[in-house]
Design a protein around this motif. Structure first.
Motif, PDB file in Angstrom:
ATOM      1  N   THR A 252       0.832  -1.211   0.000  1.00 56.76           N
ATOM      2  CA  THR A 252       0.000   0.000   0.000  1.00 56.76           C
ATOM      3  C   THR A 252       0.864   1.257   0.000  1.00 56.76           C
ATOM      4  N   ILE A 253       1.822   1.311   0.907  1.00 58.83           N
ATOM      5  CA  ILE A 253       2.687   2.499   0.984  1.00 58.83           C
ATOM      6  C   ILE A 253       3.496   2.637  -0.314  1.00 58.83           C
ATOM      7  N   SER A 254       3.971   1.504  -0.840  1.00 64.34           N
ATOM      8  CA  SER A 254       4.744   1.562  -2.088  1.00 64.34           C
ATOM      9  C   SER A 254       3.914   2.153  -3.217  1.00 64.34           C
ATOM     10  N   SER A 255       2.650   1.701  -3.340  1.00 63.99           N
ATOM     11  CA  SER A 255       1.879   2.212  -4.479  1.00 63.99           C
ATOM     12  C   SER A 255       1.593   3.701  -4.305  1.00 63.99           C
ATOM     13  N   ARG A 256       1.467   4.146  -3.049  1.00 64.49           N
ATOM     14  CA  ARG A 256       1.284   5.594  -2.844  1.00 64.49           C
ATOM     15  C   ARG A 256       2.560   6.360  -3.191  1.00 64.49           C
ATOM     16  N   ILE A 257       3.707   5.796  -2.840  1.00 70.07           N
ATOM     17  CA  ILE A 257       4.988   6.454  -3.155  1.00 70.07           C
ATOM     18  C   ILE A 257       5.134   6.585  -4.674  1.00 70.07           C
ATOM     19  N   VAL A 258       4.795   5.488  -5.369  1.00 70.09           N
ATOM     20  CA  VAL A 258       4.968   5.474  -6.820  1.00 70.09           C
ATOM     21  C   VAL A 258       4.043   6.494  -7.493  1.00 70.09           C
ATOM     22  N   LYS A 259       2.850   6.678  -6.917  1.00 69.67           N
ATOM     23  CA  LYS A 259       1.912   7.660  -7.457  1.00 69.67           C
ATOM     24  C   LYS A 259       2.424   9.079  -7.266  1.00 69.67           C
ATOM     25  N   LYS A 260       3.050   9.317  -6.106  1.00 73.74           N
ATOM     26  CA  LYS A 260       3.422  10.686  -5.759  1.00 73.74           C
ATOM     27  C   LYS A 260       4.810  11.094  -6.254  1.00 73.74           C
ATOM     28  N   TYR A 261       5.735  10.145  -6.264  1.00 70.47           N
ATOM     29  CA  TYR A 261       7.109  10.481  -6.628  1.00 70.47           C
ATOM     30  C   TYR A 261       7.512   9.775  -7.920  1.00 70.47           C
ATOM     31  N   ALA A 262       8.555  10.329  -8.539  1.00 64.70           N
ATOM     32  CA  ALA A 262       9.007   9.774  -9.824  1.00 64.70           C
ATOM     33  C   ALA A 262       9.940   8.581  -9.598  1.00 64.70           C
ATOM     34  N   VAL A 263       9.376   7.490  -9.113  1.00 64.77           N
ATOM     35  CA  VAL A 263      10.177   6.277  -8.907  1.00 64.77           C
ATOM     36  C   VAL A 263       9.445   5.066  -9.481  1.00 64.77           C
ATOM     37  N   GLU A 264      10.212   4.048  -9.827  1.00 62.97           N
ATOM     38  CA  GLU A 264       9.602   2.828 -10.358  1.00 62.97           C
ATOM     39  C   GLU A 264       9.534   1.760  -9.270  1.00 62.97           C
ATOM     40  N   HIS A 265       8.351   1.164  -9.102  1.00 60.87           N
ATOM     41  CA  HIS A 265       8.135   0.141  -8.071  1.00 60.87           C
ATOM     42  C   HIS A 265       8.662  -1.208  -8.559  1.00 60.87           C
ATOM     43  N   VAL A 266       9.552  -1.808  -7.796  1.00 60.73           N
ATOM     44  CA  VAL A 266      10.060  -3.143  -8.138  1.00 60.73           C
ATOM     45  C   VAL A 266       9.749  -4.061  -6.952  1.00 60.73           C
ATOM     46  N   SER A 267       8.698  -4.892  -7.081  1.00 62.17           N
ATOM     47  CA  SER A 267       8.270  -5.754  -5.987  1.00 62.17           C
ATOM     48  C   SER A 267       8.640  -7.204  -6.301  1.00 62.17           C
ATOM     49  N   SER A 268       9.487  -7.784  -5.474  1.00 60.48           N
ATOM     50  CA  SER A 268       9.930  -9.164  -5.733  1.00 60.48           C
ATOM     51  C   SER A 268       8.742 -10.123  -5.676  1.00 60.48           C
ATOM     52  N   GLY A 269       7.841  -9.949  -4.703  1.00 58.04           N
ATOM     53  CA  GLY A 269       6.694 -10.839  -4.567  1.00 58.04           C
ATOM     54  C   GLY A 269       5.785 -10.764  -5.802  1.00 58.04           C
ATOM     55  N   ASP A 270       5.495  -9.544  -6.266  1.00 55.50           N
ATOM     56  CA  ASP A 270       4.646  -9.385  -7.450  1.00 55.50           C
ATOM     57  C   ASP A 270       5.300 -10.034  -8.668  1.00 55.50           C
ATOM     58  N   LYS A 271       6.603  -9.831  -8.801  1.00 54.88           N
ATOM     59  CA  LYS A 271       7.302 -10.391  -9.974  1.00 54.88           C
ATOM     60  C   LYS A 271       7.295 -11.918  -9.935  1.00 54.88           C
ATOM     61  N   LEU A 272       7.494 -12.480  -8.739  1.00 52.65           N
ATOM     62  CA  LEU A 272       7.483 -13.945  -8.633  1.00 52.65           C
ATOM     63  C   LEU A 272       6.093 -14.499  -8.927  1.00 52.65           C
ATOM     64  N   ARG A 273       5.051 -13.834  -8.369  1.00 49.78           N
ATOM     65  CA  ARG A 273       3.673 -14.308  -8.618  1.00 49.78           C
ATOM     66  C   ARG A 273       3.332 -14.244 -10.108  1.00 49.78           C
ATOM     67  N   ASP A 274       3.872 -13.248 -10.777  1.00 50.90           N
ATOM     68  CA  ASP A 274       3.671 -13.112 -12.210  1.00 50.90           C
ATOM     69  C   ASP A 274       4.299 -14.290 -12.959  1.00 50.90           C
ATOM     70  N   HIS A 275       5.505 -14.675 -12.560  1.00 50.33           N
ATOM     71  CA  HIS A 275       6.171 -15.824 -13.188  1.00 50.33           C
ATOM     72  C   HIS A 275       5.383 -17.116 -12.942  1.00 50.33           C
ATOM     73  N   ILE A 276       4.823 -17.243 -11.733  1.00 49.60           N
ATOM     74  CA  ILE A 276       4.050 -18.447 -11.417  1.00 49.60           C
ATOM     75  C   ILE A 276       2.812 -18.503 -12.306  1.00 49.60           C
ATOM     76  N   GLU A 277       2.134 -17.358 -12.417  1.00 54.04           N
ATOM     77  CA  GLU A 277       0.919 -17.317 -13.220  1.00 54.04           C
ATOM     78  C   GLU A 277       1.204 -17.653 -14.677  1.00 54.04           C
ATOM     79  N   LYS A 278       2.330 -17.155 -15.185  1.00 53.21           N
ATOM     80  CA  LYS A 278       2.673 -17.389 -16.596  1.00 53.21           C
ATOM     81  C   LYS A 278       3.363 -18.731 -16.791  1.00 53.21           C
ATOM     82  N   GLN A 279       3.572 -19.451 -15.693  1.00 53.96           N
ATOM     83  CA  GLN A 279       4.193 -20.784 -15.736  1.00 53.96           C
ATOM     84  C   GLN A 279       5.531 -20.793 -16.456  1.00 53.96           C
TER      85      GLN A 279
END
Ligand code: ATP
Ligand code: MG
Length: 218
Positions: A22-49
């Motif tokens: 939650t805090i990360s997505s607010r930071i990304v909305k407000k500041y010029a930074v790119e969000h890199v979430s290891s958990g999201d990236k791993l879940r994406d790999h699992i979904e795409k098998q």
């Protein structure tokens, strides 16, 4: 401004369900930074098998850490892809070995640590339901779905993340205490750790913006 442009690499730490997402997505909305979430990236790999997805699936479902060698190789490659754009890293590093490996190639500038009482975390995870196709997250009592067990937009069924089941949560919290807590000390010793305490993300967020405003460009 020179100060702002020098600071590029931010890290967010906190126990499972401490509100990092939650805090990360607010930071990304407000500041010029790119969000890199290891958990999201791993879940994406699992979904795409993908090959990696097949390797890591079991660890995630059981709430265990993916082995360091796999994680370090994966995340350093992901960060390289981001290049020189400022980033906000979430979920990595989770072990001192990971922190050391990252420090060698990309020293971090700012480390934010979210401090949320243990009982709040347990409650939050117990009440968290997700709509898998969209990733929408509901919290019973805080952000309750209009119809119990159903997604507000599509009416489709909500499920619990496998690692939000009580056995897995217990495991994740144990791992956090024994393995991830030393990572906080690693950054404290570097003198770049900043802690924020609160029971909800709404309590923590104003403290975070007050701290980041002078440091990161919007
Ligand atoms: P929340 O998303 O609620 O904050 P969390 O932070 O525990 O929960 P994620 O960061 O989404 O969850 O990570 C989910 C799972 O992915 C972890 O339990 C672990 O299995 C794996 N994982 C993610 N990052 C790492 C890492 N740096 N090292 C090892 N395993 C990881
Ligand atoms: Mg997360």
């Amino acid at each position: 401004m020179t100060v702002k442009s020098k600071i590029l690499k931010t890290l967010i730490l906190g126990a499972p369900a401490s509100g990092k997402g939650t805090i990360s997505s607010r930071i990304v909305k407000k500041y010029a930074v790119e969000h890199v979430s290891s958990g999201d990236k791993l879940r994406d790999h699992i979904e795409k098998q993908t090959e990696l997805g097949k390797v890591v699936k079991k660890y995630l479902n059981e709430g265990k850490l993916v082995p360091d060698d796999v994680m370090i190789k994966f995340m350093l490659t992901e960060l390289n892809k981001v290049g020189t754009h400022p980033w906000l890293l979430d979920g990595f590093p989770r072990t001192v070995s990971q922190a050391e490996a990252l420090w060698k190639v990309q020293p971090v500038d700012i480390v934010l640590n979210l401090v949320v009482p243990f009982e709040v975390i347990i409650d939050r995870v117990k009440n968290r339901w997700v709509h898998l196709p969209s990733g929408r997250v509901y919290n019973i009592g805080f952000n309750t779905p209009k119809v119990a067990g159903k997604d507000d937009d599509t009416g489709e069924v909500l499920v619990q993340r496998p690692d939000d089941k009580p056995e897995a949560v217990q495991k994740r919290l144990e791992i956090y205490e024994s393995i991830t807590r030393p990572v906080i000390e690693f950054y404290r010793k570097k003198g770049i750790l900043k802690e924020f305490e609160g029971r909800t993300s709404d309590e923590i967020w104003p403290q975070v913006t007050e701290y980041l405003d002078p440091l990161i460009s919007k």
